[in-house]
Design a protein around this motif. Structure first.
Motif, PDB file in Angstrom:
ATOM      1  N   ALA A 123      -0.658  17.077  -4.733  1.00 34.30           N
ATOM      2  CA  ALA A 123       0.761  16.503  -6.309  1.00 34.30           C
ATOM      3  C   ALA A 123       2.041  17.064  -5.710  1.00 34.30           C
ATOM      4  O   ALA A 123       1.861  18.128  -6.646  1.00 34.30           O
ATOM      5  N   ARG A 183      -4.636  12.692 -11.727  1.00 36.49           N
ATOM      6  CA  ARG A 183      -5.861  12.500 -10.965  1.00 36.49           C
ATOM      7  C   ARG A 183      -6.009  12.293  -9.475  1.00 36.49           C
ATOM      8  O   ARG A 183      -7.464  12.873  -9.200  1.00 36.49           O
ATOM      9  N   ALA A 184      -5.385  12.783  -8.585  1.00 37.27           N
ATOM     10  CA  ALA A 184      -5.074  13.412  -7.406  1.00 37.27           C
ATOM     11  C   ALA A 184      -5.723  14.260  -7.541  1.00 37.27           C
ATOM     12  O   ALA A 184      -6.295  14.797  -6.853  1.00 37.27           O
ATOM     13  N   GLU A 226      -6.634  16.037  -3.886  1.00 41.15           N
ATOM     14  CA  GLU A 226      -6.074  16.384  -3.017  1.00 41.15           C
ATOM     15  C   GLU A 226      -4.074  16.839  -3.841  1.00 41.15           C
ATOM     16  O   GLU A 226      -4.406  17.406  -5.155  1.00 41.15           O
TER      17      GLU A 226
END
Length: 211
Positions: A129, A121-122, A127
């Motif tokens: 991870a 999801r990150a 983003e």
């Protein structure tokens, strides 16, 4: 919905990942491949629909492109998906190579399921991870005294030395001069506090810099 492509040369690993990810309502596995070349081809096919948002990429395949090479090729594509490396290898050389190639994250295969889902999801959200072990290694590297930390190129050289290659062979493999290789070795010996190629390889392995 986050669309995933699985890239791993072990069917049982792909099956395990697929089963784990099936429990997430917001994640859909749209395909799986057994080679790095197929992963690149899948992502490069502009006519394929749907395209993945995230690729879970193994680091090493039996033959052909490595996961790092595939990550770099995918990262350079227009509208490239995020690449999340999922591997068994946690050496500095592997981690740095993957991140420099454009990987959004780096996880080990013993990562707990909840952390894997959070990492997917990150990555999809743009983003970074990193598994705790990998993050710790990178923080340790950043905090270390520069005079004792091998550069990525020095790690490349000592990894080549570990294969038994001569200075000339290393120079050819890394596309540099023999003099440059010798200079790197001097710095490597000094930073690792050793006096021979054998000792340098042993110390680099002890520190987890190379396999």
């Amino acid at each position: 919905m986050i669309r995933l492509l699985l890239a791993d040369d072990h069917p049982i690993v792909r099956a395990g990942l697929r089963a784990l990810l099936a429990n997430a309502d917001d994640i859909e596995v749209i395909g799986e491949v057994a080679t790095a070349e197929d992963a690149v081809a899948w992502c490069a096919d502009a006519d394929r629909s749907p395209q993945p948002d995230v690729v879970l990429m193994d680091l090493r395949f039996g033959e052909g492109l490595s996961g790092v090479e595939a990550t770099r090729s995918i990262h350079e594509l227009p509208r490239a998906p995020r690449v999340l490396v999922v591997t068994n290898y946690d050496t500095d050389a592997d981690i740095l190579a993957a991140i420099e190639a454009g990987a959004s994250g780096y996880l080990l295969k013993d990562t707990p399921p909840a952390e894997l889902l959070a990492a997917v999801r990150a990555a999809a959200a743009g983003e970074s991870a990193l598994s705790p072990t990998v993050a710790t290694r990178l923080l340790t590297r950043v905090r270390a005294t520069p005079a004792t930390v091998l550069t990525p190129r020095e790690i490349d050289v000592v990894a080549q030395v570990a294969t038994g290659r001569s200075n000339r062979e290393i120079a050819r493999a890394l596309h540099v001069s023999e003099m440059t290789v010798k200079s790197h070795l001097v710095h490597i010996f000094t930073k690792l506090g050793v006096g021979s190629r054998t000792a340098a390889v042993a110390e680099a392995r002890r520190q987890g810099l190379i396999d």
